[in-house]
Scaffold this active site. Structure first.
Site, PDB file in Angstrom:
ATOM      1  N   CYS A   1       0.863  -1.189   0.000  1.00 22.78           N
ATOM      2  CA  CYS A   1       0.000   0.000   0.000  1.00 22.78           C
ATOM      3  C   CYS A   1       0.896   1.234   0.000  1.00 22.78           C
ATOM      4  CB  CYS A   1      -0.846   0.031   1.264  1.00 22.78           C
ATOM      5  SG  CYS A   1      -1.823  -1.432   1.527  1.00 22.78           S
TER       6      CYS A   1
ATOM      7  N   ARG B   1       1.239   1.623  -5.959  1.00 21.66           N
ATOM      8  CA  ARG B   1       1.447   0.645  -4.874  1.00 21.66           C
ATOM      9  C   ARG B   1       0.140  -0.013  -4.442  1.00 21.66           C
ATOM     10  NH1 ARG B   1       6.266   1.199  -2.284  1.00 21.66           N
ATOM     11  NH2 ARG B   1       5.423   0.226  -0.426  1.00 21.66           N
TER      12      ARG B   1
ATOM     13  N   TRP C   1      -3.759  -1.672  -1.135  1.00 19.17           N
ATOM     14  CA  TRP C   1      -3.695  -2.929  -1.877  1.00 19.17           C
ATOM     15  C   TRP C   1      -4.103  -4.002  -0.875  1.00 19.17           C
ATOM     16  CZ3 TRP C   1      -3.180  -4.621  -6.773  1.00 19.17           C
ATOM     17  CH2 TRP C   1      -2.933  -5.965  -6.961  1.00 19.17           C
TER      18      TRP C   1
ATOM     19  N   ASN D   1       1.113  -0.108   5.949  1.00 20.18           N
ATOM     20  CA  ASN D   1       1.516  -0.901   4.785  1.00 20.18           C
ATOM     21  C   ASN D   1       2.267  -2.104   5.326  1.00 20.18           C
ATOM     22  OD1 ASN D   1       2.372  -1.906   2.310  1.00 20.18           O
ATOM     23  ND2 ASN D   1       4.258  -0.706   2.378  1.00 20.18           N
ATOM     24  N   GLY D   2       1.792  -3.306   4.975  1.00 22.61           N
ATOM     25  CA  GLY D   2       2.478  -4.516   5.440  1.00 22.61           C
ATOM     26  C   GLY D   2       1.462  -5.578   5.835  1.00 22.61           C
TER      27      GLY D   2
ATOM     28  N   GLU E   1       7.522 -20.573 -20.224  1.00 23.73           N
ATOM     29  CA  GLU E   1       7.376 -19.237 -19.624  1.00 23.73           C
ATOM     30  C   GLU E   1       8.422 -18.282 -20.188  1.00 23.73           C
ATOM     31  OE1 GLU E   1       5.258 -17.651 -18.190  1.00 23.73           O
ATOM     32  OE2 GLU E   1       6.269 -15.979 -17.235  1.00 23.73           O
TER      33      GLU E   1
ATOM     34  N   LYS F   1       7.540 -14.802 -22.124  1.00 23.45           N
ATOM     35  CA  LYS F   1       8.102 -13.500 -21.702  1.00 23.45           C
ATOM     36  C   LYS F   1       8.747 -12.807 -22.902  1.00 23.45           C
ATOM     37  CE  LYS F   1       6.520 -12.695 -18.608  1.00 23.45           C
ATOM     38  NZ  LYS F   1       5.563 -13.718 -18.366  1.00 23.45           N
TER      39      LYS F   1
ATOM     40  N   GLU G   1       6.160 -11.738 -25.765  1.00 20.92           N
ATOM     41  CA  GLU G   1       5.123 -10.729 -25.458  1.00 20.92           C
ATOM     42  C   GLU G   1       5.715  -9.339 -25.241  1.00 20.92           C
ATOM     43  OE1 GLU G   1       2.807 -10.994 -21.840  1.00 20.92           O
ATOM     44  OE2 GLU G   1       4.384 -12.070 -20.822  1.00 20.92           O
TER      45      GLU G   1
ATOM     46  N   HIS H   1      11.783 -34.939 -32.803  1.00 18.94           N
ATOM     47  CA  HIS H   1      10.475 -35.212 -33.422  1.00 18.94           C
ATOM     48  C   HIS H   1      10.001 -34.026 -34.249  1.00 18.94           C
ATOM     49  CE1 HIS H   1      10.230 -38.868 -31.070  1.00 18.94           C
ATOM     50  NE2 HIS H   1      10.517 -38.180 -29.975  1.00 18.94           N
TER      51      HIS H   1
ATOM     52  N   LYS I   1      -3.259  -5.936 -19.252  1.00 18.26           N
ATOM     53  CA  LYS I   1      -2.790  -6.596 -18.026  1.00 18.26           C
ATOM     54  C   LYS I   1      -3.768  -7.691 -17.603  1.00 18.26           C
ATOM     55  CE  LYS I   1      -0.275  -7.552 -14.566  1.00 18.26           C
ATOM     56  NZ  LYS I   1       0.894  -8.428 -14.832  1.00 18.26           N
TER      57      LYS I   1
HETATM   58  C1  AGP Z   1       1.793 -13.098 -18.815  1.00 20.35           C
HETATM   59  O1  AGP Z   1       2.994 -12.365 -18.803  1.00 20.35           O
HETATM   60  C2  AGP Z   1       0.694 -12.392 -19.546  1.00 20.35           C
HETATM   61  N1  AGP Z   1       0.505 -11.070 -19.093  1.00 20.35           N
HETATM   62  C3  AGP Z   1      -0.583 -13.209 -19.614  1.00 20.35           C
HETATM   63  O2  AGP Z   1      -0.289 -14.446 -20.209  1.00 20.35           O
HETATM   64  C4  AGP Z   1      -1.265 -13.509 -18.255  1.00 20.35           C
HETATM   65  O3  AGP Z   1      -0.494 -14.408 -17.507  1.00 20.35           O
HETATM   66  C5  AGP Z   1      -2.639 -14.168 -18.531  1.00 20.35           C
HETATM   67  O4  AGP Z   1      -3.440 -13.247 -19.250  1.00 20.35           O
HETATM   68  C6  AGP Z   1      -3.369 -14.597 -17.261  1.00 20.35           C
HETATM   69  O5  AGP Z   1      -3.633 -13.476 -16.453  1.00 20.35           O
HETATM   70  P1  AGP Z   1      -4.095 -13.733 -14.932  1.00 20.35           P
HETATM   71  O6  AGP Z   1      -2.962 -14.394 -14.231  1.00 20.35           O
HETATM   72  O7  AGP Z   1      -4.398 -12.367 -14.391  1.00 20.35           O
HETATM   73  O8  AGP Z   1      -5.300 -14.613 -14.964  1.00 20.35           O
END
Ligand code: AGP
Length: 609
Positions: free
Chosen positions: A2, A27, A74, A98-99, A482, A486, A489, A505, A604
């Protein structure tokens, strides 16, 4: 986490508090409030929602005062609501925090037994109650704060007002940041520099265990032993925008570096190193149901799905239950075999992902017990689930998920230990061994982060590649996926994660001198197999970037670059291997000049199908 702020000076501080909270909204932003001393009374204005909601409330119910505190939340304990918003006022005491107060439930029980009326679901109100009790018992403001601090455990940055002593503000720091601002006409205190920068560049950083007593034109800092501390005054050169990122260039970089702290916050208060017990209060999973389980089904999207793939290894190994993992978008259309003996785990940072929520509804229809592993308190996923296991990563602003992912892995690890012991698959002694490895992890994560410069150099060399291939095996195969996600994207380079054993394969056809291959090489079961995979790549002039633990000498002549991470147990290795993946993607994207925090076409939280 927070954002908190305090002001004591000669002029009205309401707009200063609100402006300071705006600079701290990164935050946390689910509710906000201020408390000011006005005509010797503390007036509180607080509400759920973003800061703009608070501004509307202040327009309807204005208040003025030159001593005040503010908070942007938060949520960690108690969903976002007006009553859970800070500041929390009890008697003449108002507190912003905050904490995480780890022992707040125990203290709350004691306070209720004493007849205290507790109105919110937060851990913070407990602090205000304790201080108020001490003041009622005749203690001075400072004594009341110190006696209360002796009773609370956890991490906290607190700023406290007392309408009986309105010429003082008390600020306390323990494992959550607090900085004093020495302005010409006032003293300020805040979670972070951005809230202060518009008023002064002269700051004093509080250290853990310190208490600061602020008056209009002076401050004193004391240690836990009550002795006065001499503190250095620092001059801040950052510009305000940089300051919101704590000096980092991007939120993603800042969040990568916050991971050791986020991991500590996620396991803090949930493990006993001495007994091996794991405490997961909000699971609501009764023993009878646990004993009846015959399957676990994990549903998630994107990075959270990759966490679920690691979770499969953890849960199957430590609990002995079969685990299926499915993408939310696929799960909802495949008529999955689920019933009342299924534990369905939904993993999500935002708790608002449409495909994951649809998976939840499918599980609800079929009678599964729905457990959310989620970062945003009070999100849709939480409200629609039967139980919750929060990650305490704090707000994740960068679109590319980083600290949410590693804290999801920690949450899955804790869940696997918890269920393993409940199901009799793990003794408490064995659980304790796993816990002792977990508590060593944050330091090892710091060591992995120390490789940043080396990774940046590798990124510079390969930033213009057209394609990348990521390889991994076993529990580290999801880390290859993963790493590829990263990179693609945020840098827009095509990247693919693959099980290394699949190379022959098909994917090996892709290998030539233009194809960088990132290989996750762990000293465990599949080490030799990974070595031969890399030789296959080398034989076809492929470039190999190995991310390895403790196998430098065997690899040095087989690879074009390597990044070393500390060794740990196979169950925790994915967390350490993830960090170089994140940093490699970050630096490649920076070299390519893309919008790291808000990559094109992405959001996001994907709240639509
Ligand atoms: C991951 O870096 C992406 N931003 C995206 O794949 C994300 O993980 C996915 O949309 C799921 O989001 P969530 O964890 O909020 O459900």
């Amino acid at each position: 986490m927070c954002g908190i702020i305090g002001h004591i000076g000669q002029n009205d501080c309401v707009s200063l508090l609100v402006d300071g909270l705006r600079r701290l909204e990164y935050r946390g932003y689910d509710s906000a409030g201020i408390a000011v001393v006005s005509k010797d009374k503390i007036e509180v204005r607080r509400c759920q929602g973003k800061l703009s909601q608070l501004e509307m409330l202040l327009a309807e119910q204005p208040v003025r005062g030159s001593v005040g505190i503010g908070h942007t939340r938060w949520a960690t304990h108690g969903p976002p609501s007006d009553i859970n918003a800070h500041p929390h006022k009890v008697g003449p005491i108002a507190v912003v925090h905050n904490g995480i107060i780890e022992n707040y439930l125990t203290l709350k029980k004691e306070l209720l037994e004493m007849g205290c009326e507790i109105s919110s679901e937060t851990d913070t109100e407990i602090v205000a109650q304790l201080i108020n009790n001490e003041v009622k018992g005749g203690a001075s403001f400072e004594e009341a704060v110190n006696k209360s601090l002796e009773q609370i455990e956890g991490s906290y940055a607190l700023v406290i007002l007392n309408e009986k002593e309105p010429d003082k503000l008390i600020a306390v720091r323990k494992e959550s940041p607090l900085v004093l601002g020495l302005a010409a006409d006032a003293l300020l205190v805040a979670s972070d520099i951005p809230a202060i920068l518009g008023h002064t560049r002269e700051v004093v950083f509080l250290d853990d265990g310190e208490v600061a007593i602020l008056t209009e034109n002076s401050f004193e800092v004391r240690g836990q032993d009550g002795t006065t501390r001499e503190k250095e005054v620092a001059h801040v050169t950052w510009n305000p925008v940089m300051a919101e990122k704590a000096g980092y260039t991007h939120f993603m970089e800042k969040e990568i570096y916050e991971q050791p702290r986020a991991v500590i916050d996620t396991f803090r208060g949930r493990i006993s190193e001495s007994t091996g017990e794991v405490f997961l209060d909000d699971l609501n999973l009764e023993d009878k149901l646990i004993q009846s389980l015959d399957k676990i089904f994990i549903v998630a999207c994107g990075t959270s799905y990759h966490a679920g793939l690691v979770g499969k290894f953890l849960l199957e190994s430590l609990c002995g239950l079969p685990v299926e993992v499915e993408l939310g978008s696929e799960f909802r259309y495949r008529d999955p075999i689920i019933n009342s003996k299924t534990l369905q785990i939904l993993i999500s940072q935002s708790g608002e992902t449409a495909d994951t929520l649809a998976g939840l509804r499918e599980g609800r229809k079929k009678g599964a017990f729905l457990l959310a592993i989620v970062n945003v308190v009070g999100s849709s996923l939480v409200r629609q689930s039967d139980g919750v296991l929060y990650t305490h990563a704090g707000p994740e602003i960068g679109v590319a998920s980083t600290k949410a992912f590693t804290t999801q892995l920690v949450a899955l690890y804790l869940l696997a230990l918890y269920l393993g012991v409940k199901l009799g698959r793990l003794s408490l002694k064995e659980s304790q061994e796993h816990i002792l490895e977990l508590v060593k992890l944050p330091k090892k994560m710091e060591t992995s982060l120390d490789e940043d410069e080396r990774i940046k150099a590798i990124a510079r060399e390969y930033a213009n590649a057209r394609d990348f291939l990521y390889l991994g095996r076993g529990i580290n195969y999801p880390i290859a996926l993963e790493g590829a996600l990263k990179l693609k994207e945020i840098s827009y380079i095509h990247a693919e994660g693959y099980a290394a054993g699949e190379m022959k394969h098909g994917p090996i056809a892709l290998i030539d001198e233009h194809m960088p291959v990132v290989a996750v090489v762990s000293k465990g079961l599949t080490f030799e197999k990974m070595l031969s995979n890399m030789e296959e790549v080398k034989a076809r002039r492929g470039k190999i970037i190995a991310v390895c633990d403790d196998s430098e000498e065997e690899l040095a002549d087989k690879v074009d670059a390597y990044i070393q991470v500390p060794t740990t147990t196979p169950f925790l290795a994915p967390i350490l291997f993830t960090i170089p993946m994140q940093l490699l993607a970050y630096h490649v994207a920076v070299f390519r000049g893309t919008d790291v925090d808000q990559p094109r076409n992405l959001a996001k939280s994907v709240t639509v199908e």
